[in-house]
Enzyme design. Sequence first.
Site, PDB file in Angstrom:
ATOM      1  N   ASP A   7       0.871  -1.169   0.000  1.00  0.00           N
ATOM      2  CA  ASP A   7       0.000   0.000   0.000  1.00  0.00           C
ATOM      3  C   ASP A   7       0.905   1.214   0.000  1.00  0.00           C
ATOM      4  OD1 ASP A   7      -2.162   1.721   0.158  1.00  0.00           O
ATOM      5  OD2 ASP A   7      -2.704   1.209   2.211  1.00  0.00           O
ATOM      6  N   SER A   8       0.306   2.378  -0.215  1.00  0.00           N
ATOM      7  CA  SER A   8       1.090   3.603  -0.088  1.00  0.00           C
ATOM      8  C   SER A   8       1.407   3.876   1.369  1.00  0.00           C
ATOM      9  CB  SER A   8       0.328   4.785  -0.684  1.00  0.00           C
ATOM     10  OG  SER A   8      -0.900   4.972  -0.008  1.00  0.00           O
ATOM     11  N   GLY A  40      -2.929   9.195  -3.597  1.00  0.00           N
ATOM     12  CA  GLY A  40      -4.196   9.686  -4.128  1.00  0.00           C
ATOM     13  C   GLY A  40      -4.095  10.897  -5.046  1.00  0.00           C
ATOM     14  N   CYS A  70      -4.651  -1.576  -1.470  1.00  0.00           N
ATOM     15  CA  CYS A  70      -4.769  -0.153  -1.773  1.00  0.00           C
ATOM     16  C   CYS A  70      -5.753  -0.001  -2.925  1.00  0.00           C
ATOM     17  CB  CYS A  70      -3.408   0.417  -2.166  1.00  0.00           C
ATOM     18  SG  CYS A  70      -3.433   2.156  -2.684  1.00  0.00           S
ATOM     19  N   ASN A  71      -6.843   0.711  -2.674  1.00  0.00           N
ATOM     20  CA  ASN A  71      -7.827   0.910  -3.728  1.00  0.00           C
ATOM     21  C   ASN A  71      -7.275   1.743  -4.880  1.00  0.00           C
ATOM     22  OD1 ASN A  71      -9.540   0.743  -0.980  1.00  0.00           O
ATOM     23  ND2 ASN A  71     -10.710  -0.144  -2.659  1.00  0.00           N
ATOM     24  N   THR A  72      -6.524   2.800  -4.556  1.00  0.00           N
ATOM     25  CA  THR A  72      -5.987   3.675  -5.592  1.00  0.00           C
ATOM     26  C   THR A  72      -5.037   2.911  -6.513  1.00  0.00           C
ATOM     27  OG1 THR A  72      -6.227   5.654  -4.224  1.00  0.00           O
ATOM     28  CG2 THR A  72      -4.631   5.761  -6.013  1.00  0.00           C
ATOM     29  N   CYS A 177     -11.236   3.261   0.518  1.00  0.00           N
ATOM     30  CA  CYS A 177      -9.784   3.384   0.699  1.00  0.00           C
ATOM     31  C   CYS A 177      -9.442   2.574   1.927  1.00  0.00           C
ATOM     32  CB  CYS A 177      -9.369   4.843   0.865  1.00  0.00           C
ATOM     33  SG  CYS A 177      -7.634   5.069   1.353  1.00  0.00           S
ATOM     34  N   THR A 178      -8.440   1.724   1.821  1.00  0.00           N
ATOM     35  CA  THR A 178      -8.130   0.826   2.938  1.00  0.00           C
ATOM     36  C   THR A 178      -7.720   1.585   4.192  1.00  0.00           C
ATOM     37  OG1 THR A 178      -5.897   0.540   2.035  1.00  0.00           O
ATOM     38  CG2 THR A 178      -7.538  -1.127   1.465  1.00  0.00           C
TER      39      THR A 178
END
Length: 261
Positions: A7-8, A40, A70-72, A177-178
């Site tokens: 993830d970010s 994002g 991570c959704n993005t 968003c996680t």
Amino acid sequence: MKIALMDSGLGLLPAAAAVRRLRPDADLVLSWDPDGMPWGPRTPEDITERALAVAAAAAEHAPDVLIVACNTASVHSLPALRARFEPDLPIIGTVPAIKPAAAGGGHVAIWATPATTGSAYQRGLIEQFAAGVDVTEVPCPGLADAVHHADEAAVDVAVAAAAALTPEDVTTVVLGCTNYELVAERIRAAVQKPGRPPLILHGTAGAVAAQALRRVGAAPAPDAAAQGTLTVLLSGRQEALPETALTYEEGRFLQAVTPAR
């Protein structure tokens, strides 16, 4: 068994905790990008470049599967990630829980980063799974960054701003968003209206954890011996779990059951 998550920022913690509860014996690799987050506001090209680097750092530890928590990154980078790493390393993306939210009926709000909100990917999910359902997309600028830095005041400001954009008759909120799963109860408190039925929140941590196990042919074994290790990679550097992670229940749980090497 070794399961990696990327993830970010700290949004991978809910899925990591879910994996740990399902398989206490699995080794975990957590790879995120403090040098480059938040993702994002970045362009899709920048997001993909950062995502590939974070995934490559995790891949060096030879995991059996990689969860893109991570959704993005899932919206913008899954094709590039799969092209780079599959079939040797299965990639599990994170899809906003629009399908189960829409199945429950009522007015649905999707809270997501500006990069995800209004994207063709999210709009496609709405058309596919929520046709005929009242859906409101709610951009949440700054919320993922505030959660990652455990900035309580900034979280409050961002949650309040998003709540103000959320219609009063919403019955269900999709946490798109996680990172938002780490402050789910604060979101619930901000959106819940007096006298209305309890708000329903839909996250993704449990679903992606279960899918990762299915992908590698492993069954849940929550009673297995808690012998799994934890490796933390911060923009590729192996370090200890940051203090900011320990401000959240999921981070404290991971450290308690699997101290970082």
